[in-house]
Design an enzyme around this catalytic site. Sequence first.
Site, mmCIF file in Angstrom:
data_model
loop_
_atom_site.group_PDB
_atom_site.id
_atom_site.type_symbol
_atom_site.label_atom_id
_atom_site.label_comp_id
_atom_site.label_asym_id
_atom_site.label_seq_id
_atom_site.Cartn_x
_atom_site.Cartn_y
_atom_site.Cartn_z
ATOM 1 N N ASP A 16 0.885 -1.150 0.000
ATOM 2 C CA ASP A 16 0.000 0.000 0.000
ATOM 3 C C ASP A 16 0.934 1.214 0.000
ATOM 4 O O ASP A 16 2.110 1.097 0.347
ATOM 5 C CB ASP A 16 -0.880 -0.025 1.258
ATOM 6 N N ASP A 18 -0.016 5.018 1.015
ATOM 7 C CA ASP A 18 -0.238 5.960 2.112
ATOM 8 C C ASP A 18 -0.305 5.246 3.456
ATOM 9 O O ASP A 18 -1.137 4.363 3.649
ATOM 10 C CB ASP A 18 -1.524 6.745 1.874
ATOM 11 N N ASP A 172 -1.180 -0.939 6.095
ATOM 12 C CA ASP A 172 -1.411 -0.293 7.389
ATOM 13 C C ASP A 172 -2.877 -0.291 7.792
ATOM 14 O O ASP A 172 -3.198 0.019 8.927
ATOM 15 C CB ASP A 172 -0.902 1.154 7.365
#
Length: 196
Positions: A16, A18, A172
Amino acid sequence: MILPLPPGDFQAYLFDCDGTIADSMPLHYTAWCQALDEWGCEFPEDLFYAWGGRPVADIIDTLNERHGLAMPVDAVARRREELYQQLLPTLTAVPGVLRHIHDAHRRVPFAVVSGSTRESVTASLTALGLLDKFDVLVCAGDYARGKPDPEAFLLAARLLGVPPRSCLVFEDADLGIQAATAAGMASVRIPEPRRR
């Protein structure tokens, strides 16, 4: 921060962007708050993190429904992106993830799998000097169903030519971990900034 990897002989790493590669979630939250404030819309920080990985348009649509607003999706998305771009000079990488990128680069292929636009992902990776390390970018608009659906991760694996079970996902957000699991991929959870 040392990020332990699960056991396995992984043939590709899917990241991922961000909050995983780029420590950009605080910057994105600032940009969201500034853009939404222009429309009198609140976006609590816990909700922002819970919705990590969702495409921008979906977030604006849902906020419109929740608050009984009619914010123009494209205009708010453009304004949020403009405000984020202004904050890019302060962007840093997530140290533990950066270490894995440097250690594994050229040994295994990399892809970014993001709910953000290609423009935003490219800008973040360019600001960090990492864009050239990624073989594939899968961004909002490249797939029909966002995380927690596995579609974006499966697309990245297909573009890299690697079976899903041989991919390791760095994520995250809960939605991203759910998507990786649904794709049959192992994953590494990146703690959010306030927990690092």
